[in-house]
Design an enzyme around this catalytic site. Structure first.
Site, mmCIF file in Angstrom:
data_model
loop_
_atom_site.group_PDB
_atom_site.id
_atom_site.type_symbol
_atom_site.label_atom_id
_atom_site.label_comp_id
_atom_site.label_asym_id
_atom_site.label_seq_id
_atom_site.Cartn_x
_atom_site.Cartn_y
_atom_site.Cartn_z
ATOM 1 C CG HIS A 46 -1.920 -1.030 1.341
ATOM 2 N ND1 HIS A 46 -1.907 -1.999 2.315
ATOM 3 C CD2 HIS A 46 -3.018 -1.274 0.575
ATOM 4 C CE1 HIS A 46 -2.962 -2.792 2.167
ATOM 5 N NE2 HIS A 46 -3.651 -2.380 1.121
ATOM 6 C CG ASP A 159 -6.087 -6.617 -5.682
ATOM 7 O OD1 ASP A 159 -6.577 -7.649 -5.220
ATOM 8 O OD2 ASP A 159 -5.345 -5.858 -5.019
ATOM 9 C CD GLN A 162 -9.751 -3.852 -6.747
ATOM 10 O OE1 GLN A 162 -10.579 -4.380 -6.040
ATOM 11 N NE2 GLN A 162 -8.660 -3.286 -6.246
HETATM 12 P P1 AMP Z 1 -6.688 -3.424 -0.559
HETATM 13 O O1 AMP Z 1 -6.500 -2.701 0.736
HETATM 14 O O2 AMP Z 1 -6.251 -4.851 -0.512
HETATM 15 O O3 AMP Z 1 -8.053 -3.216 -1.147
HETATM 16 O O4 AMP Z 1 -5.661 -2.748 -1.583
HETATM 17 C C1 AMP Z 1 -5.666 -1.368 -1.818
HETATM 18 C C2 AMP Z 1 -4.820 -1.110 -3.031
HETATM 19 O O5 AMP Z 1 -3.485 -1.551 -2.789
HETATM 20 C C3 AMP Z 1 -5.306 -1.862 -4.279
HETATM 21 O O6 AMP Z 1 -5.171 -1.037 -5.407
HETATM 22 C C4 AMP Z 1 -4.374 -3.049 -4.323
HETATM 23 O O7 AMP Z 1 -4.222 -3.587 -5.624
HETATM 24 C C5 AMP Z 1 -3.082 -2.437 -3.830
HETATM 25 N N1 AMP Z 1 -2.191 -3.469 -3.302
HETATM 26 C C6 AMP Z 1 -2.501 -4.462 -2.440
HETATM 27 N N2 AMP Z 1 -1.429 -5.258 -2.230
HETATM 28 C C7 AMP Z 1 -0.427 -4.753 -2.986
HETATM 29 C C8 AMP Z 1 0.943 -5.134 -3.221
HETATM 30 N N3 AMP Z 1 1.478 -6.206 -2.634
HETATM 31 N N4 AMP Z 1 1.671 -4.376 -4.054
HETATM 32 C C9 AMP Z 1 1.146 -3.284 -4.673
HETATM 33 N N5 AMP Z 1 -0.135 -2.881 -4.495
HETATM 34 C C10 AMP Z 1 -0.914 -3.604 -3.666
#
Ligand code: AMP
Length: 288
Positions: A46, A159, A162
Site C-alpha cells: 500500500h 489485483d 480489479q
Molecule cells: P486493498 O486494501 O487490498 O483493497 O488494496 C488497496 C490497493 O493496494 C489496491 O489497489 C491493491 O491492488 C493495492 N495493493 C494491495 N497489495 C499490494 C501489493 N502487494 N503491491 C502493490 N499494491 C498492492
C-alpha cells in the site's frame, strides 16, 4: 502546522465523514490530488502506492474502508484484518495529507449495488469465483471517486482484474481520473504482500510462496511449454499440495482476458492464480 526548526510538519487530516472530505477537497480546488483507496491493514505494498502518489501530486488522499458489498463470503468480511491505529501512524509517517475513514452508514445510506458488465472481464476468474464482487467494487469506487474528485488514482497490479475493470469503467463513463497502475510489492520470499497474509501462521507463510514460485518458473521457462501445458503443470502442483485448494490458474491475454492456445496468440500474456491456503484466499499474477 508544527515547525521543528527548518522542518515544517503538516499534520495529517483524519476525515471521518463525506462532509469532512468534501470540505477538505474544497480547500484544494487548484491542486493536483492523488487518491489511494484501501481497505486498511496497511503494508509496504500500500505504501508504495502512496509514495508514488506523493511524487506525482500536490496532495495525497488515502481512504480506509472495508467495503461490505464486495465480500461474497460473510466469513471473509468478518475476519478481514483491521489495524486502524497503526495504519494511521503509517500514513502520518509517510507524510500523507489526509485519510478518509467513513462509517458504513455514510457510504451506504441505501443498499443499492451497481451492475457493471463487460463480457469476459466481469465474467471470468475472480468474477466467477466471487459472484457480485466486482459490482460491489464498482459501487464503492463510484462513491469514493465522486467524493475525492482526484486527478490520479493509484491501483495495484496485485489485483489485476480489479485494476482492469476499474480502468474499463473509467473509460466507459468518460471520467476524468487517470488510473495509475502500480507494480506488485513482494516479501523477500516472493510472496505478494497482502492484508490477508496477516491471517497466515508461520508455516503457512512459507507454503504461500508456492504461488510466486510457480509464476516465476513459468516466466523464466516460458517457451519450454505451451500456455496450456503450463496450466496443467501448475494445476497438478497445487493438486499435490494438500494445504491448498486451487480456485484457478490460467494464462490469459492481459487485454482481453481471453485464453491462450499458443504464445503467438498474445503480445501481452499474464498468468493469474487464486488459491485457498487453509481459510485464507491468496491471489497473485505475473506478466510473462
Ligand atoms: P486493498 O486494501 O487490498 O483493497 O488494496 C488497496 C490497493 O493496494 C489496491 O489497489 C491493491 O491492488 C493495492 N495493493 C494491495 N497489495 C499490494 C501489493 N502487494 N503491491 C502493490 N499494491 C498492492
Amino acid at each position: 502546522m508544527v515547525s521543528f526548526g527548518a522542518i515544517k510538519y503538516v499534520k495529517m487530516e483524519i476525515l471521518k465523514s463525506s462532509a469532512a472530505l468534501i470540505a477538505w477537497r474544497n480547500q484544494y480546488q487548484s491542486s493536483a490530488i492523488g487518491f489511494v483507496p484501501t481497505m486498511g491493514a496497511l503494508h509496504l505494498g500500500h505504501l508504495s502506492l502512496m509514495i508514488k502518489s506523493k511524487i506525482d501530486n500536490d496532495k495525497t488522499l488515502a481512504s480506509i474502508f472495508v467495503n461490505p458489498t464486495q465480500f461474497n463470503d460473510p466469513k471473509d468480511f468478518l475476519h478481514y484484518p483491521s489495524t486502524i491505529e497503526s495504519d494511521i501512524s503509517m500514513l502520518e509517517d509517510a507524510g500523507i495529507d489526509a485519510v478518509f475513514i467513513p462509517a458504513v452508514e455514510d457510504m451506504y445510506p441505501e443498499v443499492a449495488v451497481e451492475n457493471f458488465h463487460i463480457p469476459i472481464l466481469t465474467e471470468s476468474l475472480e468474477a466467477k469465483m466471487r459472484p457480485g464482487h466486482f459490482d460491489g467494487v464498482i459501487t464503492i469506487i463510484r462513491k469514493l471517486f465522486d467524493l475525492a474528485q482526484a486527478n490520479r488514482v493509484y491501483l495495484g497490479e496485485k489485483d489485476f482484474q480489479q485494476l482492469s475493470i476499474i480502468s474499463a469503467w473509467v473509460k466507459k463513463e468518460k471520467r476524468a481520473e487517470v488510473i495509475v497502475p502500480c507494480p506488485t510489492h513482494r516479501e523477500s520470499s516472493g510472496l505478494a504482500m497482502s492484508s490477508r497474509n496477516q491471517r497466515l501462521q508461520e508455516k503457512q507463510l512459507k507454503e504461500a510462496t508456492l504461488l510466486f514460485q510457480i509464476l516465476n518458473t513459468v516466466k523464466e521457462n516460458k517457451f519450454n511449454n505451451t500456455p496450456v501445458e503450463w496450466e496443467l503443470w501448475a494445476r497438478s502442483l497445487f493438486a499435490q499440495s494438500p494445504s491448498f485448494r486451487l480456485d484457478y490458474f490460467e494464462i490469459i491475454d492481459a487485454d482481453t482476458f481471453g485464453p491462450l492456445a499458443a504464445w503467438e496468440d498474445s503480445e501481452n500474456p499474464i498468468a493469474v492464480v487464486a488459491a485457498f491456503l487453509g481459510e485464507v484466499r491468496l491471489i497473485d499474477n505475473m506478466r510473462l
